[in-house]
Design a protein around this motif. Structure first.
Motif: not given
Length: 252
Positions: A190-198
């Protein structure tokens, strides 16, 4: 047809001419013991719906789809799948239209925007039935037209790319889902997913208004916390918001 990567990963597709809603069709498949990894697509819906039970206009020519997943993750992590689906939608729309952020952006928690106008929406529902935890993700995309009676600006893909079609979008979306879901499923995914979303977030750093159950709340959108909750800097100090309808500028 689903994309090549989606088919290789075991995803399946059923297409209906008209249904009440693809979400209900997916739920019916679940009741009949479907193992999941099932895309349900309809050419039109008579009772499409969005968040909070709102109706979703469903004229022919747009994409109406739901993805049924069975036992995709721990129940507590299921809300994160909304961000995974949002990224997949963004990837697919970018491939079909050639647009990129910030023109093509994601609005927390569940919309895809083109030039700040709503182009797609997501609806995520989880439930346990007969000992199986299932998540259904509804994804509606304005491809050929947009509704005229919305309280917000709306757009459609063919405005940006006249060659856009349901078929090319579905192939791109189903493949993008496989890639984004695989990345999210890795430890700490979720860390990379969250960063990509932001990186694709609409209104980040801007003053927004959230319509909450207790009333409107305004402040500067500063990010997402490690669970995906919205971080807001208000006149009274920082706030963390689990759910709400987001507007920019004055309350809608």
């Amino acid at each position: 047809m689903l994309g090549e990567a989606a088919r290789a990963a075991g995803y399946r597709l059923i297409v209906r001419d008209e249904v009440a809603s693809t979400m209900e069709e997916a739920r019916r498949a679940l009741d009949q013991g479907d193992p999941g990894q099932l895309w349900v697509v309809a050419r039109s819906q008579s009772a499409g719906r969005g968040r909070h039970g709102r109706s979703w206009g469903s004229p022919p020519g747009n994409l109406y789809s739901s993805l049924l997943l069975v036992q995709p993750c721990e129940m507590a992590l299921a809300p994160q799948l909304g961000f995974v689906a949002g990224l997949a939608l963004h990837d697919a729309a970018a491939k079909v239209t050639g647009l990129s952020a910030p023109q093509l952006a994601l609005k927390w928690p569940n919309d895809l925007l083109i030039d700040r106008a709503k182009t797609a929406g997501l609806l995520l529902e989880g439930e346990s039935r007969a000992g199986r935890f299932a998540v259904t993700i509804g994804m509606g995309v304005n491809v050929a037209s947009r509704p005229d009676d919305t309280p917000y600006p709306a757009s459609f893909l063919k405005q940006a790319a006249p060659s856009a079609s349901i078929e090319t979008l579905l192939a791109a979306l189903s493949d993008a889902w496989v890639a984004r879901f695989s990345a999210w499923s890795l430890p700490g995914g979720f860390g990379p997913t969250r960063a990509a979303w932001l990186e694709r977030a609409a209104f980040l750093g801007e003053t927004i208004t959230l319509r909450l159950a207790e009333g409107p709340l305004s402040g500067r959108f500063t990010g997402l916390d490690t669970s995906g909750r919205l971080e807001l800097e208000t006149a009274a100090g920082p706030r963390i918001v689990d759910a709400g309808d987001l507007y920019f500028g004055a309350p809608a």
